[in-house]
Design a protein around this motif. Structure first.
Motif, mmCIF file in Angstrom:
data_model
loop_
_atom_site.group_PDB
_atom_site.id
_atom_site.type_symbol
_atom_site.label_atom_id
_atom_site.label_comp_id
_atom_site.label_asym_id
_atom_site.label_seq_id
_atom_site.Cartn_x
_atom_site.Cartn_y
_atom_site.Cartn_z
ATOM 1 N N THR A 74 31.631 59.204 -33.765
ATOM 2 C CA THR A 74 33.079 59.005 -33.649
ATOM 3 C C THR A 74 33.468 58.617 -32.237
ATOM 4 N N GLU A 129 33.093 55.020 -31.528
ATOM 5 C CA GLU A 129 34.178 54.206 -32.093
ATOM 6 C C GLU A 129 35.420 54.268 -31.205
ATOM 7 N N PHE A 130 35.660 55.454 -30.576
ATOM 8 C CA PHE A 130 36.905 55.660 -29.827
ATOM 9 C C PHE A 130 36.781 55.264 -28.361
ATOM 10 N N ASN A 136 39.419 52.741 -27.383
ATOM 11 C CA ASN A 136 40.747 53.363 -27.308
ATOM 12 C C ASN A 136 40.948 54.053 -25.958
ATOM 13 N N LYS A 163 44.154 53.516 -23.387
ATOM 14 C CA LYS A 163 45.041 54.618 -22.999
ATOM 15 C C LYS A 163 45.035 54.840 -21.485
ATOM 16 N N ARG A 213 53.336 53.025 -27.311
ATOM 17 C CA ARG A 213 52.065 52.303 -27.331
ATOM 18 C C ARG A 213 50.861 53.255 -27.224
ATOM 19 N N GLU A 233 50.617 56.300 -28.472
ATOM 20 C CA GLU A 233 50.340 56.887 -29.769
ATOM 21 C C GLU A 233 49.736 55.868 -30.720
ATOM 22 N N ALA A 234 50.126 54.619 -30.568
ATOM 23 C CA ALA A 234 49.636 53.593 -31.477
ATOM 24 C C ALA A 234 48.171 53.253 -31.232
ATOM 25 N N VAL A 235 47.674 53.536 -30.032
ATOM 26 C CA VAL A 235 46.287 53.175 -29.737
ATOM 27 C C VAL A 235 45.312 53.943 -30.620
ATOM 28 N N GLY A 236 45.573 55.254 -30.882
ATOM 29 C CA GLY A 236 44.666 56.059 -31.701
ATOM 30 C C GLY A 236 43.885 57.076 -30.871
ATOM 31 N N LYS A 237 42.840 57.620 -31.458
ATOM 32 C CA LYS A 237 42.088 58.713 -30.831
ATOM 33 C C LYS A 237 41.141 58.201 -29.757
#
Length: 503
Positions: free
Chosen positions: A362, A365-366, A369, A373, A402, A404-408
């Motif tokens: 995981t 994948e992040f 992100n 951020k 923006r 919050e929209a990026v993700g984890k």
């Protein structure tokens, strides 16, 4: 029948052992009817005066008793007269016309024998030599008594024999001096016996103190709280104390029977108490270990059942609860506890290794992100310090949407990223609070009212001060001036506060 010697034998010197340990010869022998042709041998020289030997001391390595550290003053030893020297027997005897030889004593004359076919001087010389032999035996005993530790029974036997010899001796000489010499030696032997008694008593007291220390230490060991007892060192110490007791019993002086039995009873009771407490402790420990083993076997089964779960959060919480229950279950026997812990840890490892692998996938994948951020955080931090509150609020709101929209982001970076964002949000919120306080109409009205009241009070106080000064009332003037200075200080504070609200 008259007393004459069978033959004259050369006189030989006896050893101290022969004088004390063998029966002493008679002072005079039964002579035959005929006298010897040869002259009697020369009279033997008296033995040298004895020298005192070493006194017995305390046993090596023994703990000195109070009596040994501060011994009582011993009575002065009896004065022993010097050895009875050989002397002319003439003053102590006489020879009758019929040849009978008499010795003079305190109780009168006593016949000691005869020496036919010899002149009076030869007869007296013969029985004088017999006196010297007897005196020599007394001196040999004196040497033994001064120089060695003569056993008490041996000393008594020798003293009795010598007294009998002196009382019945067929000799010519100063028998009173020999008796006085024996009296002094008897007193010396008695003093030696008293010294030996004191030494034995001191040794018994020392042995009693040593045995008592052994018993008291054994009682302290046995009386230790079983919950704090270190069983192996304590058991080893009790065995050492028992060996010390046996050694003291075998090599040390004997105590009185009642005292030794009382101490042994206490020592035996302490050992029995320790053994009983140890059995009870390890029996209870075995029960607790059995209960812990059963409880931990159940926990292991639960842990093994959870090892294949993919519900990472709830299962992690469940494993933490299992660990708390494992600690509370106590310890089983070492072998069982180690085996059960290996199974429990293996089940945990299966789950957490699977969770770590899933988190690693995981996080990969992040990773993108995280870069996005961090760029947004740099943009948000540029809003600080807040100089234009409206622009800062608008800019922060845009960044937050923006963000919050990026993700984890990866779990390892989550806390760091969230902290940077909270820092910016708190700074903007503090600026809003400060602006509100400055523009609060109620607070501004209270400040204005306080300013007006203070100005009015100051004016009144100034008038009072002027009137008091004009009237020459210094006390009233000082009181008014103090109150006036205080009101002016308050007014300065209120005006500064009012400036914040109007800024």
């Amino acid at each position: 029948m008259s007393d004459v010697p069978q033959s004259e034998q050369p006189e030989t010197e006896m050893t101290a052992a022969e004088a004390g340990e063998q029966p002493l010869r008679a002072a005079a022998e039964q002579p035959e009817e005929t006298a010897p042709d040869a002259e009697p041998p020369e009279r033997a020289a008296p033995p040298l005066a004895p020298r005192p030997g070493p006194r017995p001391g305390p046993r090596s390595g023994a703990v000195p008793t109070p009596a040994q550290v501060h011994p009582p003053a011993a009575p002065a030893p009896p004065v022993v007269p010097p050895p009875v020297a050989a002397s002319d027997p003439t003053p102590w005897g006489r020879v009758a016309e019929d040849g009978t030889v008499y010795v003079r004593t305190e109780d009168g004359e006593r016949s000691v024998g005869s020496f036919p076919d010899a002149g009076p001087s030869e007869a007296l010389a013969y029985f004088g030599r017999k006196y010297d032999e007897l005196a020599g035996q007394v001196e040999l005993f004196s040497q033994r008594l001064h120089g060695t530790d003569v056993p008490e029974q041996d000393a008594r036997r020798t003293m009795k024999h010598l007294r009998e010899q002196v009382a019945e001796a067929h000799v010519v000489g100063d028998l009173a001096a020999l008796s006085a010499r024996l009296d002094a030696l008897d007193a010396l032997a008695a003093e030696r016996r008293r010294e030996a008694d004191r030494a034995r008593s001191a040794a018994r007291q020392e042995a009693l103190a040593a045995r008592t220390m052994i018993v008291e230490e054994a009682e302290r060991v046995a009386g230790t709280d079983p919950e704090r007892m270190q069983w192996k060192p304590a058991g080893d110490r009790l065995r050492e104390l028992f060996d010390t007791w046996k050694e003291a019993q075998q090599s040390g002086p004997r105590l009185d029977r009642a005292g030794e039995e009382a101490l042994w009873k206490r020592f035996s009771h302490a050992r029995t108490t320790f053994d009983r407490h140890r059995r009870q402790h390890f029996s209870a420990l075995g029960d607790r270990q059995s209960e812990a083993r059963v409880a931990k076997e159940a926990l292991v089964k639960e842990a093994e059942a959870l090892s294949a779960s993919t519900e990472w959060g709830p299962t992690s919480t469940a494993y933490r609860a299992l660990m708390d229950r494992w600690k509370a279950a106590g310890r089983a026997a070492r072998k069982d506890d180690d085996a059960l812990w290996a199974r429990f840890r293996a089940a945990q490892d299966v789950f957490f290794e699977a969770r770590n692998a899933a988190n690693a996938a995981t996080d990969a994948e992040f990773r993108a992100n995280l870069d996005a951020k961090e760029a947004l955080l740099t943009e948000a931090e540029a809003l600080l310090p807040v100089t234009d509150l409206g622009a800062a609020r608008a800019g922060l709101r845009s960044v937050q949407e923006r963000f919050e929209a990026v993700g984890k982001v990866p779990r390892a970076d989550m806390g760091r990223v969230e902290k940077r964002m909270r820092t910016v949000e708190e700074a903007v919120r503090d600026a809003e609070q400060h602006r509100w306080k400055r523009s609060n109409p109620e607070a501004k009205a209270r400040a204005d009212s306080a300013t007006a009241q203070l100005e009015e009070s100051i004016g009144a106080l100034e008038a009072d001060v002027e009137r008091a000064a004009a009237a020459g009332d210094d006390a009233a003037r000082r009181r008014g001036q103090e109150a006036l200075d205080a009101r002016r200080a308050w007014l300065d504070q209120v005006r500064r506060a009012a400036q914040d609200f109007s800024g």
